[in-house]
Motif scaffolding. Structure first.
Motif, PDB file in Angstrom:
ATOM      1  N   GLY B 121       0.815  -1.209   0.000  1.00 36.30           N
ATOM      2  CA  GLY B 121       0.000   0.000   0.000  1.00 36.30           C
ATOM      3  C   GLY B 121       0.845   1.254   0.000  1.00 36.30           C
ATOM      4  N   THR B 122       0.162   2.363   0.217  1.00 36.02           N
ATOM      5  CA  THR B 122       0.885   3.624   0.329  1.00 36.02           C
ATOM      6  C   THR B 122       0.662   4.177   1.731  1.00 36.02           C
ATOM      7  OG1 THR B 122      -1.032   4.796  -0.519  1.00 36.02           O
ATOM      8  CG2 THR B 122       0.678   4.222  -2.109  1.00 36.02           C
ATOM      9  N   ALA B 123       1.593   4.971   2.190  1.00 33.71           N
ATOM     10  CA  ALA B 123       1.483   5.552   3.526  1.00 33.71           C
ATOM     11  C   ALA B 123       2.359   6.783   3.573  1.00 33.71           C
ATOM     12  CB  ALA B 123       1.946   4.551   4.570  1.00 33.71           C
ATOM     13  N   THR B 124       2.315   7.473   4.692  1.00 33.47           N
ATOM     14  CA  THR B 124       3.300   8.530   4.896  1.00 33.47           C
ATOM     15  C   THR B 124       4.135   8.162   6.111  1.00 33.47           C
ATOM     16  OG1 THR B 124       1.806   9.820   6.293  1.00 33.47           O
ATOM     17  CG2 THR B 124       1.816  10.338   3.940  1.00 33.47           C
ATOM     18  N   MET B 125       5.401   8.567   6.072  1.00 31.88           N
ATOM     19  CA  MET B 125       6.290   8.391   7.221  1.00 31.88           C
ATOM     20  C   MET B 125       6.848   9.757   7.528  1.00 31.88           C
ATOM     21  SD  MET B 125       8.184   4.870   6.100  1.00 31.88           S
ATOM     22  CE  MET B 125       9.324   4.782   7.457  1.00 31.88           C
ATOM     23  N   GLU B 126       6.457  10.313   8.668  1.00 33.80           N
ATOM     24  CA  GLU B 126       6.798  11.708   8.997  1.00 33.80           C
ATOM     25  C   GLU B 126       6.440  12.618   7.818  1.00 33.80           C
ATOM     26  OE1 GLU B 126       7.922  12.662  11.924  1.00 33.80           O
ATOM     27  OE2 GLU B 126       8.519  10.745  12.811  1.00 33.80           O
ATOM     28  N   GLN B 127       5.245  12.429   7.326  1.00 31.25           N
ATOM     29  CA  GLN B 127       4.699  13.224   6.205  1.00 31.25           C
ATOM     30  C   GLN B 127       5.368  12.950   4.854  1.00 31.25           C
ATOM     31  OE1 GLN B 127       4.975  15.458   9.320  1.00 31.25           O
ATOM     32  NE2 GLN B 127       3.067  14.290   9.518  1.00 31.25           N
ATOM     33  N   ASN B 128       6.314  12.012   4.817  1.00 31.71           N
ATOM     34  CA  ASN B 128       6.896  11.671   3.519  1.00 31.71           C
ATOM     35  C   ASN B 128       6.089  10.541   2.896  1.00 31.71           C
ATOM     36  OD1 ASN B 128       9.578  13.198   3.528  1.00 31.71           O
ATOM     37  ND2 ASN B 128       9.593  12.120   5.492  1.00 31.71           N
ATOM     38  N   PRO B 129       5.475  10.774   1.734  1.00 32.45           N
ATOM     39  CA  PRO B 129       4.716   9.689   1.119  1.00 32.45           C
ATOM     40  C   PRO B 129       5.642   8.570   0.633  1.00 32.45           C
ATOM     41  CG  PRO B 129       4.758  11.615  -0.317  1.00 32.45           C
ATOM     42  CD  PRO B 129       5.427  12.017   0.957  1.00 32.45           C
ATOM     43  N   VAL B 130       5.244   7.334   0.875  1.00 44.85           N
ATOM     44  CA  VAL B 130       6.037   6.181   0.433  1.00 44.85           C
ATOM     45  C   VAL B 130       5.116   5.083  -0.080  1.00 44.85           C
ATOM     46  CG1 VAL B 130       7.982   6.518   2.020  1.00 44.85           C
ATOM     47  CG2 VAL B 130       6.019   5.151   2.750  1.00 44.85           C
ATOM     48  N   ALA B 131       5.678   4.216  -0.914  1.00 45.45           N
ATOM     49  CA  ALA B 131       4.998   2.963  -1.269  1.00 45.45           C
ATOM     50  C   ALA B 131       5.635   1.897  -0.393  1.00 45.45           C
ATOM     51  CB  ALA B 131       5.203   2.652  -2.740  1.00 45.45           C
ATOM     52  N   LEU B 132       4.759   1.095   0.242  1.00 49.82           N
ATOM     53  CA  LEU B 132       5.243   0.190   1.266  1.00 49.82           C
ATOM     54  C   LEU B 132       4.783  -1.236   0.976  1.00 49.82           C
ATOM     55  CD1 LEU B 132       6.787   0.576   3.945  1.00 49.82           C
ATOM     56  CD2 LEU B 132       4.582   0.917   5.067  1.00 49.82           C
ATOM     57  N   GLY B 133       5.730  -2.157   0.931  1.00 56.84           N
ATOM     58  CA  GLY B 133       5.379  -3.577   0.777  1.00 56.84           C
ATOM     59  C   GLY B 133       5.956  -4.336   1.952  1.00 56.84           C
ATOM     60  N   ILE B 134       5.119  -5.157   2.591  1.00 53.19           N
ATOM     61  CA  ILE B 134       5.600  -5.867   3.775  1.00 53.19           C
ATOM     62  C   ILE B 134       5.236  -7.343   3.683  1.00 53.19           C
ATOM     63  CG2 ILE B 134       5.468  -6.024   6.278  1.00 53.19           C
ATOM     64  CD1 ILE B 134       4.744  -3.017   6.219  1.00 53.19           C
ATOM     65  N   MET B 135       6.237  -8.169   3.720  1.00 48.55           N
ATOM     66  CA  MET B 135       5.972  -9.605   3.658  1.00 48.55           C
ATOM     67  C   MET B 135       5.714 -10.135   5.064  1.00 48.55           C
ATOM     68  SD  MET B 135       8.562 -11.068   0.810  1.00 48.55           S
ATOM     69  CE  MET B 135       7.438 -12.402   0.428  1.00 48.55           C
ATOM     70  N   ASP B 136       4.884 -11.160   5.145  1.00 44.93           N
ATOM     71  CA  ASP B 136       4.551 -11.750   6.437  1.00 44.93           C
ATOM     72  C   ASP B 136       4.922 -13.222   6.422  1.00 44.93           C
ATOM     73  OD1 ASP B 136       3.257 -12.782   8.752  1.00 44.93           O
ATOM     74  OD2 ASP B 136       1.974 -10.990   8.749  1.00 44.93           O
ATOM     75  N   PHE B 137       5.942 -13.563   7.208  1.00 42.53           N
ATOM     76  CA  PHE B 137       6.399 -14.956   7.244  1.00 42.53           C
ATOM     77  C   PHE B 137       5.330 -15.870   7.821  1.00 42.53           C
ATOM     78  CE2 PHE B 137       8.929 -18.585   8.725  1.00 42.53           C
ATOM     79  CZ  PHE B 137       9.674 -18.836   7.582  1.00 42.53           C
ATOM     80  N   GLY B 138       4.425 -15.294   8.605  1.00 34.96           N
ATOM     81  CA  GLY B 138       3.374 -16.096   9.240  1.00 34.96           C
ATOM     82  C   GLY B 138       2.366 -16.667   8.252  1.00 34.96           C
ATOM     83  N   HIS B 139       2.320 -16.151   7.052  1.00 32.69           N
ATOM     84  CA  HIS B 139       1.401 -16.682   6.062  1.00 32.69           C
ATOM     85  C   HIS B 139       2.177 -17.529   5.057  1.00 32.69           C
ATOM     86  CE1 HIS B 139      -2.302 -16.733   3.618  1.00 32.69           C
ATOM     87  NE2 HIS B 139      -1.456 -16.842   2.608  1.00 32.69           N
ATOM     88  N   PHE B 140       1.982 -18.838   5.109  1.00 32.39           N
ATOM     89  CA  PHE B 140       2.586 -19.759   4.143  1.00 32.39           C
ATOM     90  C   PHE B 140       4.099 -19.579   4.060  1.00 32.39           C
ATOM     91  CE2 PHE B 140      -0.039 -22.342   1.193  1.00 32.39           C
ATOM     92  CZ  PHE B 140       0.962 -23.200   0.765  1.00 32.39           C
TER      93      PHE B 140
END
Lengths: 341, 307
Positions: B121-140
């Protein structure tokens, strides 16, 4: 220059079939065929001695049976049989193809950073009207060669050597042909320390951005990331008995079935044979091999592959550099199976 | 407050009744209250652990965290907007080992509460817009099949289109065997998407977390312009056991850890989770913001290079 571990072409065409067959080590599933060939040979010997001229009819019948058995045997192969053929020790390797296509091909060496990996062979070659850069993984024929080539498993330096040649091809706008026959990247200490994951990843990224035609051929084993590192191409061809998989069937069996005896099941489940890979939309063409596999007639196999390559080269060289890059990126962009609800 | 005896008893009864309404804690809930550190064996109060971003305050052991927790830790509150939440795996091979693949998928979904092994998804970090991808080891096991590959590719394309810096947190056992060759092709798909992104001159920071292996390492995880690893994270292409079996020798104890990678030139830095957000923001601002002089200071046109 070419490594001639394969059979020399026999003079007499009639005697050729059996001569070649005898020299070839039969695989497990080929044993019945080998047995029949033995019987035929015995009978021929008897007839040759002139003792039983009435046996001629039997011989004809046996020969017919032999041909029939051979044809049915090779048209009903299981995944694991294809795997065995792909790994056959007499199967033609990368250098055998290069040498047959152009006896005067010029080999290039080294990653320019300190290493020349013999498991990755690179060079310049003429094919028809085309001048191409060739790259391929090399398994060794003799014990010494095998050790030297690390059984066809390149080190990170091998992938970087290939990348160097890809960049050369890009600079001089030469098409690239890659031959893939590798169990995969080498699971070793130095390979990890020298960051083989990065070496593979960079190749994937850079290959996708090239503006020259790239054709990759799986000639034997296509083992996972180590194969893909020279496999991002506009066209992917597979020889009839070659295989291509995300993990070695042995690895898959030990992880999913927790048993080394389930390799045959893993081969079936992963759908790794040339025809299955084509059905999944990954391979573009399956190139026919001589009956029984490329090792039965390496010259014929090399010629068939050359014809197919020339056909694709002629098509691809008509495209503009931009189109070639887009074509390659689109090819991989499309691959995958999912639903969006 | 004065209180007579009757009232006191009445209150006690009420209290008892209220207490009965509460269910006793199940073992699971009891365990959820306390967590034992895997490394130093210290018993930690789970709430404190969560507040410390799942890092053991005693020995700095970094526990694995799920994708959603990761978003909480990184993004400005409420800023995360998921993209492509509805991609689902199919069963292209009709794969069956001890169980059919679709059943394994359903089990994984129930266990992890996630549809796939990547949240993007997209988010801001300290008002800086970023595209963020996060893998989750807990799923498969964080494995990359067609969906993960597609989501990563779409995230990269989205970031390129919107000219956002891209951050991907990797955590994966590798390519998903159950989708066969199509999983392998995701390596090419994601790396190819990164080629255009790379050429567009945009920033991609790859963060390697415990554990990252196989196909993910051999594609987008190792292609960051900058690569950060969390302390103690194990990262490699081939697994330790496979290597030991192949070369028939014992490997160093710290083999394939973040620190080992750092000393072998494979990552730029190893950053503790508690300092990760701050570091990422710094790096993003370094690459995206103009090097303007602070208000009040004299006009300065030459960039300042710090040592």
């Amino acid at each position: 220059m070419a490594n001639d571990g394969t059979d020399k072409e026999p003079k007499d065409k009639k005697a050729e079939k059996k001569m070649v067959d005898q020299k070839i080590t039969p695989l497990e599933f080929e044993k019945p065929l080998a047995l029949l060939a033995q019987q035929i040979e015995l009978l021929e010997k008897q007839i040759g001695e002139g003792a039983h001229p009435e046996l001629e009819n039997d011989l004809d019948r046996l020969n017919q049976q032999y041909d029939q058995l051979k044809r049915s045997l090779y048209s009903n192969l299981r995944g694991i049989d294809h795997l065995a053929l792909a790994r056959h020790p007499q199967r033609p390797y990368t250098r055998d193809y290069f040498g047959r296509w152009d006896a005067a091909w010029i080999e290039m060496h080294g990653d320019r950073k300190g290493v020349d990996d013999p498991a990755m062979v690179t060079g310049l070659l003429r094919m028809g009207d085309h001048k191409v850069v060739v790259c391929g993984t090399q398994k060794g024929r003799t014990i010494h060669e095998k050790k030297n080539c690390n059984f066809g498993m390149p080190q990170p330096e091998g992938y970087r050597k290939a990348l160097r040649l890809f960049q050369h091809a890009e600079k001089f706008q030469l098409p690239i042909i890659n031959l893939i026959d590798t169990p995969g990247a080498y699971p070793g200490l130095a390979a990890e320390e020298h960051n083989q994951a990065e070496a593979i990843a960079v190749n994937l990224r850079e290959l996708s951005g090239l503006t020259v035609p790239v054709i990759s051929v799986i000639t034997g084993e296509g083992g996972s990331g180590g194969a893909l590192a020279i496999g991002v191409a506009n066209r992917i061809l597979m020889l009839e008995h070659s295989v291509y998989s995300v993990i070695s069937p042995e690895g898959c069996a030990s992880i999913l079935w927790r048993s080394a005896d389930r390799v045959a099941d893993a081969c079936t489940a992963m759908k790794m044979t040339a025809r299955e890979i084509k059905q999944l939309g990954v391979a573009d063409e399956v190139v026919t091999e001589p009956l029984g596999g490329a090792h039965h007639d390496p010259d014929f196999a090399a010629e068939k592959l050359r014809e197919a390559l020339l056909r694709h080269l002629n098509e691809l060289t008509k495209m503009s550099p931009k189109e070639l890059r887009k074509d390659r990126q689109n090819k991989f962009r499309r691959l995958g199976a999912f639903v969006e609800s | 407050m004065p209180m007579d005896l009757k009232e006191w008893f009445a209150n006690r009864r009420n209290r008892q009744q209220q207490a009965e309404v509460k269910q006793p804690l199940t073992t699971e809930e009891y365990c959820a209250l306390w967590t034992q550190c895997f490394q130093c064996r210290e018993l930690l109060y789970t709430r404190d652990l969560r507040e410390n971003l799942h890092v053991c305050p005693k020995c700095l052991y970094h526990f694995r965290v799920g994708a959603e927790q990761r978003v909480e830790q990184l993004a400005d509150p409420g800023s995360f907007e998921e993209i492509d939440p509805n991609l689902r795996s199919t069963d292209p091979l009709g794969f069956v080992d001890s169980e059919p693949y679709p059943k394994r998928l359903r089990d994984a979904e129930r266990k992890s509460g996630l549809v796939e092994a990547l949240l993007s998804g997209t988010a801001t970090m300290e008002q800086n817009p970023v595209a963020l991808g996060i893998m989750d080891f807990g799923h498969f096991g964080g494995s990359m099949g067609s969906v993960v590959g597609e989501k990563v590719a779409r995230l990269i394309e989205h970031a390129e289109e919107k000219r956002l810096p891209l951050i991907i947190f990797s955590s994966s056992g590798g390519a998903r065997m159950q989708e066969g060759i199509l999983s392998l092709m995701q390596l090419a798909k994601t790396s190819s998407a990164l080629k255009s992104f790379h050429d567009a001159g945009l920033l991609y920071i790859s963060v390697l977390t415990e554990p990252t292996y196989g196909g993910v390492t051999a594609s987008f995880a190792m292609l960051g312009d900058l690569i950060i690893a969390e302390p103690g994270a194990r990262v490699g292409f081939a697994g330790r056991r496979v290597i030991e079996q192949t070369i028939r020798q014992k490997l160093p104890a710290d083999f394939q850890t973040a620190e080992y990678l750092l000393s072998h030139g494979q990552v730029d830095m190893v950053v503790e989770r508690t300092k990760l957000r701050e570091t990422l923001v710094q790096l993003i601002e370094f690459h995206t913001k103009q090097n303007k002089p602070k208000s009040g200071s004299s006009q300065q046109t030459e960039p300042v290079y710090s040592r």
